[in-house]
Design a protein around this motif. Structure first.
Motif, PDB file in Angstrom:
ATOM      1  N   LEU A   8       8.619 -24.259  48.016  1.00 32.77           N
ATOM      2  CA  LEU A   8       7.490 -25.212  48.117  1.00 32.77           C
ATOM      3  C   LEU A   8       6.001 -24.717  48.275  1.00 32.77           C
ATOM      4  O   LEU A   8       5.159 -25.080  47.790  1.00 32.77           O
ATOM      5  N   PHE A   9       6.087 -23.505  49.308  1.00 32.90           N
ATOM      6  CA  PHE A   9       4.787 -22.889  49.472  1.00 32.90           C
ATOM      7  C   PHE A   9       4.107 -22.227  48.156  1.00 32.90           C
ATOM      8  O   PHE A   9       2.922 -22.539  47.890  1.00 32.90           O
TER       9      PHE A   9
ATOM     10  N   ASN B  65      -2.929 -25.547  44.176  1.00 35.28           N
ATOM     11  CA  ASN B  65      -4.099 -25.350  44.937  1.00 35.28           C
ATOM     12  C   ASN B  65      -5.119 -24.417  44.586  1.00 35.28           C
ATOM     13  O   ASN B  65      -6.187 -24.829  44.102  1.00 35.28           O
TER      14      ASN B  65
ATOM     15  N   GLY C 120      11.422 -23.836  51.654  1.00 37.95           N
ATOM     16  CA  GLY C 120      10.253 -23.681  52.245  1.00 37.95           C
ATOM     17  C   GLY C 120       9.274 -22.921  51.510  1.00 37.95           C
ATOM     18  O   GLY C 120       8.106 -22.992  51.113  1.00 37.95           O
TER      19      GLY C 120
ATOM     20  N   THR D  65       5.901 -35.158  53.405  1.00 45.42           N
ATOM     21  CA  THR D  65       7.566 -35.198  53.984  1.00 45.42           C
ATOM     22  C   THR D  65       7.847 -36.573  54.482  1.00 45.42           C
ATOM     23  O   THR D  65       9.043 -37.124  54.159  1.00 45.42           O
ATOM     24  N   MET D  66       7.119 -37.310  55.260  1.00 46.02           N
ATOM     25  CA  MET D  66       7.633 -38.509  56.201  1.00 46.02           C
ATOM     26  C   MET D  66       7.786 -39.495  54.976  1.00 46.02           C
ATOM     27  O   MET D  66       8.999 -40.218  55.230  1.00 46.02           O
TER      28      MET D  66
ATOM     29  N   ILE E  83      14.717 -29.667  53.645  1.00 50.87           N
ATOM     30  CA  ILE E  83      14.310 -28.792  54.770  1.00 50.87           C
ATOM     31  C   ILE E  83      14.417 -29.515  56.158  1.00 50.87           C
ATOM     32  O   ILE E  83      14.834 -28.943  57.039  1.00 50.87           O
TER      33      ILE E  83
ATOM     34  N   VAL F 160      11.009 -38.803  53.382  1.00 47.04           N
ATOM     35  CA  VAL F 160      12.335 -38.746  54.303  1.00 47.04           C
ATOM     36  C   VAL F 160      12.771 -40.270  54.816  1.00 47.04           C
ATOM     37  O   VAL F 160      13.859 -40.498  54.482  1.00 47.04           O
TER      38      VAL F 160
ATOM     39  N   THR G  76      11.191 -31.437  50.339  1.00 47.63           N
ATOM     40  CA  THR G  76      10.855 -31.441  51.973  1.00 47.63           C
ATOM     41  C   THR G  76      12.012 -32.153  52.717  1.00 47.63           C
ATOM     42  O   THR G  76      12.086 -31.975  53.961  1.00 47.63           O
TER      43      THR G  76
ATOM     44  N   GLY H 288       4.286 -31.604  48.577  1.00 52.79           N
ATOM     45  CA  GLY H 288       4.504 -31.185  49.857  1.00 52.79           C
ATOM     46  C   GLY H 288       4.868 -32.386  50.888  1.00 52.79           C
ATOM     47  O   GLY H 288       4.856 -32.233  52.125  1.00 52.79           O
TER      48      GLY H 288
ATOM     49  N   THR I  76       2.911 -25.299  45.784  1.00 49.66           N
ATOM     50  CA  THR I  76       1.568 -26.046  46.367  1.00 49.66           C
ATOM     51  C   THR I  76       0.542 -24.889  46.100  1.00 49.66           C
ATOM     52  O   THR I  76      -0.618 -25.347  45.934  1.00 49.66           O
ATOM     53  N   LEU I  77       0.880 -23.744  46.472  1.00 50.58           N
ATOM     54  CA  LEU I  77      -0.406 -22.710  46.686  1.00 50.58           C
ATOM     55  C   LEU I  77      -0.970 -22.424  45.163  1.00 50.58           C
ATOM     56  O   LEU I  77      -2.025 -22.445  44.992  1.00 50.58           O
TER      57      LEU I  77
END
Lengths: 447, 489
Positions: free
Chosen positions: B466-467, B474, B463, B413-414, B441, B417, B438, B411, B470-471
């Motif tokens: 991805l959700f 987790n 998105g 991002t920066m 997105i 990117v 990401t 997940g 990761t969900l």
């Protein structure tokens, strides 16, 4: 079993001499321990490299080259009517002011007897920042009475001249660069000797708004700092009360049932949802559905609130849990209601822990970038947002987003600015975390 | 009236309610507190809460509902003929809002009266220039339909905010009146106040559910829109990612696989960096290091976890990327690009070190001392004890920690990117620029976006993917960690 079978000669061994197997095991032990030490060192080394790289690149952004010159402001050029009527004067654009700067620069060069071969008029005019003409125009429009006089101004030097004193631009690189010539660099050295060009602390870096890609020397963090501040206010005002209320319910009142379980699972998962997903939520709900403006601190604040809530809830619950049950029982024993025992006794005792958790949550929110990109905070914002509460709806930038924005520009001067902005961001984070640590040290109670 | 004023006035009314409620309770007990059911302050709180809470709810609901209802109403008024080929109803509506906003500014600046705005005609005044004078720049001349819609819009929103003001004040004053009427010495004020507070607490704790619901619903809704324009099988099994910028759909190929490959490749490299370093550091700090070393090194490593990801992104962009390119990629002839899978992976790995180490540290410390003592008593060395007893006992927890770190990496991002690049490709070379879910997105949702084209809507499908990933990670990780913790408790 009485037969004495011929035995192989007994291997003589002694506790005092170490045999090969023990040697092997001991060296394996040492190896393993060293791997661990290397791993710890690798982690620390990464931290050191990271920080030195940022400091190396960014510290120079707090310094800036300035040029102080006398500029003549002739009435014939700036106010032909002679009436000092602002509507007439504002018709003179920055293009009308640029020649005045060139003339002033030429005058200062002659005055100091600087002679440089091949220095064109355009290069003389380009010695100061492209922002200077606008600076001059703003000053004249704010003080119309100065027209016709000669005033002393301090302008920013061109970004490349500034870079020359930071080692980014050299005579060799200037040959290839169409934005700066070696002659200009010679002029810079001559003016530095004459005291016209000075290198000083860059206050504009903290007070100015963003500037376009052509003028990195004029770009500042003012709007970003203010935008971040606005967002932190929104986060604090929403996340703290909501988070504390939710934790009190879950920790003190909630019965163990499906509904409570659902909330618990949701909070645990929200804490681990990638931050960019919150950006998608903000874009879809707050901007597209509720019609709030893009780039506004209010939207950023709302998105960051939702992100920070799990952190605050987890910290608050931990500190509520650490208040011993005897406090609650004592309160109940002298006739307080459940609600009174919580609000009058448990909550005040848990307050330092809650505050610490909140500050750490805010620090996290301050450095968050990805969701803000999606709600349009990456836009170019030069104007400061207004005063609250209307200012919450004005376009603004945010510190981490400003960093990202600057790294996307082509001029290498912006990389220096971005690293400088990171230093500012890190200083804020260190301050916040230091306050949290101090609070914890000062008020933490061991029961 | 601006909302902030309404809020302030309601708060002032609540304060008045507090004073009046308290005083009324006193009066009904003839000044003797003992005769009151509750402490006097509770009568005041009761009045204040009944004044403020309903009014705030009215305002909140109204503020959410108003733009939706008005948009629907005005949108229906715009004839289809006013919507040109290249435009959509949504774009025309935003024009309408801008014109209405400009008219508001004109009235505020005093250059028009309210009366005159209703009598504006496209033939008699140059609306565009008029609006330009107050800073509302329009892309084209105002169509007559847009102008009349904007005039209606102003009338409606004026009426609506007047309605909200009146309703909020009615709710506040009604609540105040009702609460004061209830107040007498036998009124169970404390119980009432406490049940109101409790319900506010419940509302606050449901925000977590609402947020999750908001995330899921907003993405599901837009993803459905996306799949109505783009085949789902092409999205999930497509191997080419090349959105077209000019045309609407048609020529765009939006295959998920290259993005997923980039994401997984980078995450694997990040874990290859983070797991050994983090795990060995945790073992060393919890089993070997003395208290001094531990108290110095642990917080220092955890600083890495507090550094914002944008800092890591910049680190990748200006330091790690160029270094890897100059010393590895170019000499080895593997690539020319500073942004690469390796750059992003290594930097992300550094970011994950404290995450792995502090989680594993907790788990290793949770292994009972008796296990270690038993093994040491049999003559095993310390490292043998760790490798053959402690780590196997902690293994489920460590796996959970690694899964959590993986979900973080996917997940993130920066860093990607700024460090991984933007080219979507299926490639094995780690020094090549690749891209992740990401990154795409961010790039599909920033800049000019048109929420009716698949190129924008695909971001919501990404998105959602991805959700879900990761969900899932987790939930599995948390279940493993929790189950393991119970084992030794």
């Amino acid at each position: 079993m009485s037969d004495a079978t011929p035995q192989a000669p007994r291997k003589s061994s002694s506790l005092l001499s170490v045999d090969t197997q023990t040697q092997k095991r001991n060296s394996a032990e040492n190896r393993f321990k060293n791997y661990g030490l290397i791993a710890v060192m690798a982690g620390l080394l990464a931290l050191v490299i990271l920080l030195t790289s940022i400091l190396n690149n960014g510290l120079s952004s707090f310094q800036q080259s300035f040029v102080t010159i006398e500029v003549e402001l002739p009435e014939a050029k700036l106010d032909k009517s002679g009436t000092r009527d602002l509507t007439v004067m504002s018709k003179v654009t920055t293009f009308g002011y640029a020649p005045l700067l060139t003339a002033a620069m030429q005058a200062v060069i002659e005055e100091n007897g600087v002679e440089i071969e091949g220095l064109t008029k355009k290069e003389i005019g380009g010695f100061v920042s492209k922002d200077s003409a606008a600076q001059l125009r703003d000053f004249v429009l704010a003080n119309p009475e100065v027209v016709g006089t000669t005033q002393s101004f301090t302008f920013l030097a061109n970004g490349r001249i500034d870079g020359y004193y930071k080692g980014r631009v050299t005579a060799a690189s200037a040959e290839l660069d169409k934005n700066v010539s070696p002659a200009q660099l010679q002029l810079a050295d001559a003016l530095l000797d004459a005291g016209v060009l000075t290198n000083g602390f860059n206050t504009g870096f903290f007070t100015k708004g963003d500037a376009s890609g052509q003028r990195p020397e004029a770009a500042g963090l003012g709007v970003a700092i203010l935008g971040s501040l606005y967002m932190m206010i929104v986060v604090l005002c929403l996340a703290l009360p909501i988070g504390v209320a939710a934790s009190i319910y879950l920790e003190e009142f909630a019965a163990k049932n499906r509904f409570t379980d659902l909330i618990e699972v949701n909070i645990a998962n929200l804490a681990a949802v990638p931050s960019i997903v919150f950006g998608i939520l903000g874009l879809a709900i707050f901007i597209n559905f509720a019609g709030l403006p893009q780039s506004a601190p209010i939207v950023g604040g709302l998105v960051l609130t939702l992100m920070t809530l799990p952190t605050i809830i987890i910290a608050t619950r931990a500190s509520l849990k650490s208040v011993p049950p005897s406090i609650r029982q004592a309160a109940l024993g002298i006739g307080a209601s459940k609600m009174q025992s919580v609000f009058h006794h448990v909550l005040p005792l848990a307050a330092p822990g809650i505050l610490t958790g909140t500050i750490i949550g805010l620090a996290q929110a301050l450095g968050e970038t990805a969701p803000l990109l999606l709600i349009g905070m990456v836009a170019f914002v030069k104007e400061f947002p207004g005063a609250p509460p209307e200012g919450f709806f004005d376009p603004a930038s945010a510190l981490p987003v400003q960093v990202f924005n600057w790294t996307q520009r082509s001029d290498p001067a912006f990389v220096e600015r971005a690293s400088g902005a990171i230093i500012v961001l890190l200083v804020f984070l260190i301050l916040m975390n230091a306050i949290a640590v101090l609070l914890r040290r000062r008020f933490e109670r061991r029961w | 009236m601006p909302v902030i004023w309404i809020l302030l006035i309601v708060l002032a009314l609540a304060a008045v309610g507090y004073v009046l409620g308290r005083r009324r309770a006193y009066a009904s007990a003839e000044g003797e507190i003992r005769k009151l059911h509750s402490l006097p302050a509770y009568y005041g709180y009761n009045a204040a809460m009944l004044t403020a809470v309903p009014a705030f709810f009215v305002i909140a609901i109204w503020l959410i509902a108003q733009p939706i209802l008005i948009d629907a109403r005005i949108g229906a008024l715009i004839p289809d003929s006013a919507i040109s080929e290249s435009s959509t109803r949504g774009l025309v509506m935003s024009d309408v809002r801008r014109v209405a906003e400009g008219l508001d500014k004109l009235v505020a600046a005093g250059s028009l009266t309210d009366e005159e705005t209703h009598n504006l005609h496209i033939e008699t005044t140059d609306i565009r220039e008029l609006l330009g004078s107050v800073g509302t720049a329009l892309g084209s001349d105002v169509a007559p339909e847009v102008l009349s819609a904007a005039q209606d819009y102003r009338v409606l929103s004026g009426a609506a905010s007047l309605g909200m003001t009146i309703l909020a004040f009615v709710a506040a004053i009604g609540g105040l009146y009702y609460s004061l009427k209830q107040t007498n010495k036998d009124f169970r004020a404390r119980n009432t106040v406490e049940s109101m507070v409790l319900s506010l607490l419940v509302v606050a704790s449901t925000i977590a559910i609402l947020t999750t619901a908001g995330i899921v619903l907003s993405m599901l809704f837009e993803t459905r829109n996306f799949f109505s324009q783009y085949n789902w099988a092409d999205f999930y099994f497509g191997t080419t990612w090349s959105p077209s910028f000019s045309g609407r759909g048609g020529s765009s190929q939006l295959g998920l696989l290259p993005l997923l490959w980039g994401t997984l490749y980078i995450s694997v490299i990040a874990l290859l960096v983070a797991v050994p370093i983090g795990l060995y550091a945790a073992i060393y700090l919890s089993e070997y290091a003395g208290p001094k070393m531990r108290s110095a090194a642990k917080p220092l490593i955890e600083i890495l976890a507090g550094i914002p990801t944008i800092v890591y992104g910049l680190f990748a962009l200006i330091t790690v990327g160029p270094m890897l390119r100059d010393y590895f990629a170019q000499p080895l002839g593997l690539g020319e690009s500073a942004s690469s899978v390796m750059t992003a992976g290594i930097v992300m790995g550094v970011m994950l070190i404290p995450f792995v180490s502090s989680l594993s540290d907790d788990i290793i410390n949770a292994v009972p001392q008796s296990l270690r003592d038993g093994s040491l008593g049999l003559g095993a060395t310390k490292s043998e004890t760790i490798r053959q007893v402690v780590v196997p006992a902690a293994l489920p927890g460590i796996v959970g920690a690694v899964l959590l770190a993986a979900s973080r990496a996917i997940g993130e991002t920066m860093i990607v990117v700024m460090g991984a690049g933007a080219a979507a490709r299926l490639d094995l070379n780690p020094f090549e620029a690749m891209t992740t879910v990401t990154v795409k997105i961010v790039s599909q949702l920033t800049g000019d976006t048109d929420f009716s084209s698949p190129e924008t809507l695909v971001a919501f499908a990404l998105g959602l993917t991805l959700f879900v990933i990761t969900l899932g990670l987790n939930i599995v990780a948390l279940a493993i960690v929790r189950k393991y913790r119970e084992q030794y408790e």
